[in-house]
Design an enzyme around this catalytic site. Structure first.
Site, mmCIF file in Angstrom:
data_model
loop_
_atom_site.group_PDB
_atom_site.id
_atom_site.type_symbol
_atom_site.label_atom_id
_atom_site.label_comp_id
_atom_site.label_asym_id
_atom_site.label_seq_id
_atom_site.Cartn_x
_atom_site.Cartn_y
_atom_site.Cartn_z
ATOM 1 N N ARG A 174 1.254 -1.340 -0.044
ATOM 2 C CA ARG A 174 -0.204 0.064 -0.030
ATOM 3 C C ARG A 174 0.994 1.265 0.041
ATOM 4 N NH1 ARG A 174 -1.811 -3.912 -1.434
ATOM 5 N NH2 ARG A 174 -3.577 -4.927 -0.231
ATOM 6 N N SER A 223 -10.750 -1.827 4.054
ATOM 7 C CA SER A 223 -9.961 -1.980 6.060
ATOM 8 C C SER A 223 -9.521 -0.754 5.769
ATOM 9 C CB SER A 223 -8.736 -3.426 4.804
ATOM 10 O OG SER A 223 -9.383 -4.779 4.176
ATOM 11 N N GLU A 293 -4.756 2.539 7.029
ATOM 12 C CA GLU A 293 -4.304 2.097 5.287
ATOM 13 C C GLU A 293 -4.904 3.760 4.896
ATOM 14 O OE1 GLU A 293 -5.181 -1.747 3.440
ATOM 15 O OE2 GLU A 293 -6.008 -0.422 1.348
HETATM 16 C C1 LIG Z 1 -15.501 -1.972 0.172
HETATM 17 C C2 LIG Z 1 -14.141 -1.869 -0.506
HETATM 18 C C3 LIG Z 1 -13.174 -3.079 -1.073
HETATM 19 C C4 LIG Z 1 -11.694 -2.521 -0.698
HETATM 20 N N1 LIG Z 1 -10.829 -3.646 -0.696
HETATM 21 C C5 LIG Z 1 -9.113 -3.350 -1.249
HETATM 22 C C6 LIG Z 1 -8.625 -4.611 -1.734
HETATM 23 O O1 LIG Z 1 -8.637 -5.418 -1.851
HETATM 24 N N2 LIG Z 1 -7.025 -3.951 -1.553
HETATM 25 C C7 LIG Z 1 -6.661 -2.743 -1.803
HETATM 26 O O2 LIG Z 1 -5.649 -2.512 -2.108
HETATM 27 N N3 LIG Z 1 -7.309 -1.661 -1.178
HETATM 28 C C8 LIG Z 1 -8.903 -2.016 -1.515
HETATM 29 N N4 LIG Z 1 -9.823 -1.218 -1.542
HETATM 30 C C9 LIG Z 1 -9.459 0.334 -0.876
HETATM 31 C C10 LIG Z 1 -9.679 1.274 -2.013
HETATM 32 O O3 LIG Z 1 -10.122 1.327 -3.628
HETATM 33 C C11 LIG Z 1 -8.064 1.732 -2.850
HETATM 34 O O4 LIG Z 1 -7.179 1.708 -2.099
HETATM 35 C C12 LIG Z 1 -8.263 2.085 -4.030
HETATM 36 O O5 LIG Z 1 -6.850 2.182 -5.349
HETATM 37 C C13 LIG Z 1 -8.472 3.453 -3.810
HETATM 38 O O6 LIG Z 1 -8.691 4.432 -5.066
HETATM 39 P P1 LIG Z 1 -9.498 5.534 -5.363
HETATM 40 O O7 LIG Z 1 -9.055 5.717 -7.061
HETATM 41 O O8 LIG Z 1 -10.882 5.063 -5.128
HETATM 42 O O9 LIG Z 1 -8.072 6.757 -4.636
HETATM 43 P P2 LIG Z 1 -8.978 6.845 -3.267
HETATM 44 O O10 LIG Z 1 -9.037 6.907 -2.705
HETATM 45 O O11 LIG Z 1 -9.826 8.878 -3.877
HETATM 46 O O12 LIG Z 1 -7.216 8.491 -3.345
HETATM 47 C C14 LIG Z 1 -6.518 7.268 -2.242
HETATM 48 C C15 LIG Z 1 -5.453 8.285 -2.348
HETATM 49 O O13 LIG Z 1 -4.218 7.691 -3.774
HETATM 50 C C16 LIG Z 1 -4.289 9.507 -3.940
HETATM 51 N N5 LIG Z 1 -5.006 9.195 -5.340
HETATM 52 C C17 LIG Z 1 -6.311 9.228 -5.729
HETATM 53 N N6 LIG Z 1 -5.779 9.226 -7.116
HETATM 54 C C18 LIG Z 1 -4.364 9.519 -7.880
HETATM 55 C C19 LIG Z 1 -4.292 9.657 -8.553
HETATM 56 N N7 LIG Z 1 -4.424 9.579 -9.887
HETATM 57 N N8 LIG Z 1 -2.408 10.485 -8.961
HETATM 58 C C20 LIG Z 1 -2.209 10.454 -7.014
HETATM 59 N N9 LIG Z 1 -2.413 10.340 -6.019
HETATM 60 C C21 LIG Z 1 -3.804 10.035 -6.500
HETATM 61 C C22 LIG Z 1 -5.404 10.468 -3.398
HETATM 62 O O14 LIG Z 1 -5.128 11.358 -3.015
HETATM 63 C C23 LIG Z 1 -5.220 9.542 -1.659
HETATM 64 O O15 LIG Z 1 -4.490 10.279 -0.992
HETATM 65 C C24 LIG Z 1 -11.423 -1.022 -1.179
HETATM 66 C C25 LIG Z 1 -12.019 -0.128 -0.235
HETATM 67 C C26 LIG Z 1 -13.600 -0.474 -0.787
HETATM 68 C C27 LIG Z 1 -14.235 0.540 -0.161
#
Ligand SMILES: Cc1cc2nc3c(=O)[nH]c(=O)nc-3n(C[C@H](O)[C@H](O)[C@H](O)COP(=O)(O)OP(=O)(O)OC[C@H]3O[C@@H](n4cnc5c(N)ncnc54)[C@H](O)[C@@H]3O)c2cc1C
Length: 304
Positions: A174, A223, A293
């Site tokens: 992560r 998580s 996380e």
């Molecule tokens: C039901 C559920 C299940 C999940 N399961 C998993 C799993 O199995 N594995 C896992 O790893 N995660 C999981 N997650 C967490 C999450 O989906 C991941 O971390 C995902 O990669 C975040 O993507 P996002 O586009 O929503 O980013 P956001 O939540 O919007 O942002 C996360 C971080 O990334 C930064 N960021 C976003 N986009 C960019 C970009 N284009 N450039 C630079 N920085 C950026 C943001 O500023 C922030 O710091 C889960 C979440 C939920 C709700």
């Protein structure tokens, strides 16, 4: 709190930003106050112009993908939020490589790649964020991580847009160098392998495991805690008897103790208080420190 001068607001509005946007509508937790300004970009130019203006005028910026790993302050964010929730172009395939916009859905791309006869993304299916968010977080599940297939990222960094080669050793659990504010991921190039015939079944299996184990029927940010070395956060929390513990509208999921769910009207304050109580109890009873996380977006500051 950032004090705007009218000229800054006018210039951001001229770039396409809108005023007073409820961030609860842009997070999977359904929590958070308003952003003073938010931009839903339709081009790289617009993103670079907005970032350059904000850098010059010292206007705070936060970056959202689909907000699936974010806990946003109840008082919102007094700067500009850039919403990367839509792809700026369709995935472009070149043999086993695909170039994809940061705003594309990771799950949709995984499904498309498997349907087109490729493997490498099937275990990432079901992670609800964007491709950019996955690069930023080195998202992973069921033994797969995006770093295994990530070859190049197109980033905005220090006023420049450029493609960077990826060294997988730079990405950890992560953790990635491609996270805002160090980098803004604009696009990514992934390299997949020809399907060995089992990708669809593995994808289905991962999706079933998610549905069986995760409280997908409630708003959450997945998580809440990182996996501590040698343990599972959910198992430790359950072992401490904290399943179902509730603060306001925030509750430790009965289905998966590593998730905090919004059972209705939860505030950032509720979630934060619950996080502290979980951390204190787990530390006292097991000696293990749980590290968050999820990323916090606070009023005028981004805290990783
Ligand atoms: C039901 C559920 C299940 C999940 N399961 C998993 C799993 O199995 N594995 C896992 O790893 N995660 C999981 N997650 C967490 C999450 O989906 C991941 O971390 C995902 O990669 C975040 O993507 P996002 O586009 O929503 O980013 P956001 O939540 O919007 O942002 C996360 C971080 O990334 C930064 N960021 C976003 N986009 C960019 C970009 N284009 N450039 C630079 N920085 C950026 C943001 O500023 C922030 O710091 C889960 C979440 C939920 C709700």
């Amino acid at each position: 709190m950032y004090e705007y001068v009218k000229n800054d607001i006018d210039r951001l509005i001229a770039l396409g930003a809108v005023l007073d946007v409820p961030l609860s509508e842009h997070t999977s937790f359904k929590i958070g106050g308003n952003a003073a300004l938010a931009l839903d970009p339709t081009s790289e130019r617009q993103i670079a112009d907005a970032l350059q203006l904000c850098e010059k005028r010292k206007i705070p910026v936060a970056l959202f993908g689909r907000g699936t790993n974010l806990l946003v302050s109840d008082s919102g964010f007094s700067g500009l939020v850039i919403l990367f929730r839509k792809p700026l172009f369709a995935p472009a395939w070149n043999g086993s490589c695909v170039t994809v916009s940061a705003g594309a859905s990771l799950t949709q791309l995984a499904k498309e790649s498997v349907a087109a006869g490729w493997m490498g993304m099937e275990r990432l299916c079901g992670i609800p964020g964007t491709v950019g968010g996955a690069c930023a977080m080195n998202a992973g599940a069921y033994g797969a991580e995006i770093k295994q297939i990530l070859r190049r990222v197109r980033v905005y960094r220090k006023g420049k847009v450029e493609w960077l080669d990826v060294d997988p050793d730079q990405l950890g659990y992560r953790k990635s160098p491609f996270i805002f504010p160090d980098c803004v991921v604009l696009a990514a190039e992934l390299e997949l392998q020809p399907d060995d015939g089992g990708a669809a079944e593995r994808m289905q299996d991962c999706m079933t495991r998610r549905r069986d184990k995760q409280p997908l029927e409630y708003p959450s940010a997945g998580s809440v805690f990182k996996r501590p070395e040698g343990y599972f956060a959910g198992a430790l929390i359950e072992q401490c008897g904290l399943k179902g513990m509730t603060v306001g509208g925030a509750q430790v999921s009965q289905k998966h103790a590593g998730f905090i769910i919004n059972i209705g009207g939860a505030t950032e304050r509720d979630v934060s208080e619950l996080i502290v109580q979980i951390q204190e109890t787990v530390r006292e009873r097991t000696g293990v420190t749980l590290e968050c996380e999820i990323k916090r977006i606070g009023d005028s500051v981004c805290i990783s």
